[in-house]
Design an enzyme around this catalytic site. Sequence first.
Site, short mmCIF file in Angstrom:
data_model
loop_
_atom_site.label_atom_id
_atom_site.label_comp_id
_atom_site.label_asym_id
_atom_site.label_seq_id
_atom_site.Cartn_x
_atom_site.Cartn_y
_atom_site.Cartn_z
CG PHE A 98 27.68 7.13 -40.92
CD1 PHE A 98 26.83 7.07 -42.20
CD2 PHE A 98 28.93 8.36 -41.39
CE1 PHE A 98 26.90 6.71 -43.18
CE2 PHE A 98 29.32 8.50 -42.79
CZ PHE A 98 28.81 7.33 -44.04
CD GLU A 137 41.23 -0.60 -39.66
OE1 GLU A 137 40.91 -1.00 -40.61
OE2 GLU A 137 41.84 -1.23 -39.53
CG LEU A 138 42.28 6.53 -41.39
CD1 LEU A 138 43.88 7.78 -41.79
CD2 LEU A 138 41.96 7.28 -40.89
N GLY A 160 37.33 5.94 -39.56
CA GLY A 160 36.68 7.49 -40.08
C GLY A 160 37.21 7.50 -41.57
CB ALA A 198 36.32 -7.93 -43.83
CB THR A 206 35.46 -2.99 -48.27
OG1 THR A 206 34.18 -3.02 -47.93
CG2 THR A 206 37.03 -2.77 -47.33
CB THR A 215 42.01 10.00 -45.54
OG1 THR A 215 41.59 8.64 -46.33
CG2 THR A 215 43.32 10.45 -45.67
CB VAL A 230 38.42 13.37 -39.26
CG1 VAL A 230 38.37 13.21 -37.69
CG2 VAL A 230 37.67 14.09 -40.43
#
EC number: 1.2.1.3
Length: 439
Positions: A112, A214-215, A192, A408, A249, A194, A196
């Site tokens: 989201f 990408e957790l 999402g 980033a 981040t 870590t 899930v």
Amino acid sequence: GSLEDYEETVKKAKEAWKVWADIPAPKRGEIVRQIGDALRQKIKVLGSLVSLEMGKIFVEGVGEVQEYVDVCDYAVGLSRMIGGPILPSERPGHALIEQWNPVGLVGIITAFNFPVAVYGWNSAIAMICGNACLWKGAPTTSLVSVAVTKIIAKVLEDNKVPGAICSLVCGGADIGTAMARDERMDLLSFTGSTKVGKQVAVMVQERFGRSLLELGGNNAIIVFEDADLSLVIPSALFAAVGTAGQRCTTARRLFLHESIHDEVVTKLAKAYAQVRIGDPWDSDTLYGPLHTKEAVKMFLDAVEQAKQQGGSVVYGGKVINRPGNYVEPTIVTGLPHNAPIVHTETFAPILYVLKFKEEEEVFAWNNEVKQGLSSSIFTKDLGRIFRWLGPKGSDCGIVNVNIPTSGAEIGGAFGGEKHTGGGRESGSDSWKLYMRRST
């Protein structure tokens, strides 16, 4: 979308791939360029929709669409550059070639908090590599998913190729689970939590599939005694409070050298008091609401746990009395580096301020959490900077010097280590993850 809709969509996407894979990569790049242009034309209205549905401030919503536009530009150039070497063969009269081919259908599950940009990083690169995409956005930002897909579909169809090259199924965990278990998903990119992500990784691994994860992040800023505090205060504020603390981040831990601890805390609390809180559509607002009521509850629980574990709330800590999911940006001091709550990623604007004495101990504390996404130090010591970037420095995928943890650049590979999942998206050689190598 139902599971029947999902089934129909996968079939259409697989058929569309046969058309897409035959188109030369530079021509695919040209179509991706047109997608970037179509997004440029709709940037303000799409940015508004992101702001309305997700809750981030309008300039961040626009900035997120801009990121997708930038990745399209990047992908256009890449479409003429992807390739492998011709290597010297040890056999006379032979050629040894590394050929890269598309994997096929890339499933993309996004979160989201970045309902446009994360899909953009994945889809633009996946497309120039010759893949079709099937997207499942977050259930709470489905309007954004539909809007983005409609913009892309029109470009594809104007170019006489199937819109199903970039397919969408809105839905909840049932659709996500189906994607993870589906052997027709040649790569599953998941962004999402870590928790899930771990379930997704196991389901994909069970079928020997490929995943790109990408957790979560539990990111630290470390401030040494020689740091320029005029850089530190706005950086820490932006990293901790930006997007109301809902970036992977976001800075969640601020390590201050004991000699400057009290001064920085005082200055930071003053800066927090100046944050303009309000309607995310208002151009004066710097800080909007949390995304859901559930997030507000998690915020309050974390503040309570921090107090129970010995922390002092020096700023914030409460729900703001106004309509919507607004909470005060919060600073907590006095906790040890290894307090359980400090090692927990709460997706909310809570910053734990911690004291340190020595470089070696604070580098170790940066690395002791389960996640390894982003990290930052503020110092003018050149030797320390290179130690921080080196093998015994930060163990994160993103290692910053004298800038915040959040945000980033699209040109670098984005992602992290350990419980952050190890995936890389966007720039550098991330394109290789969306292709298979034939030697």
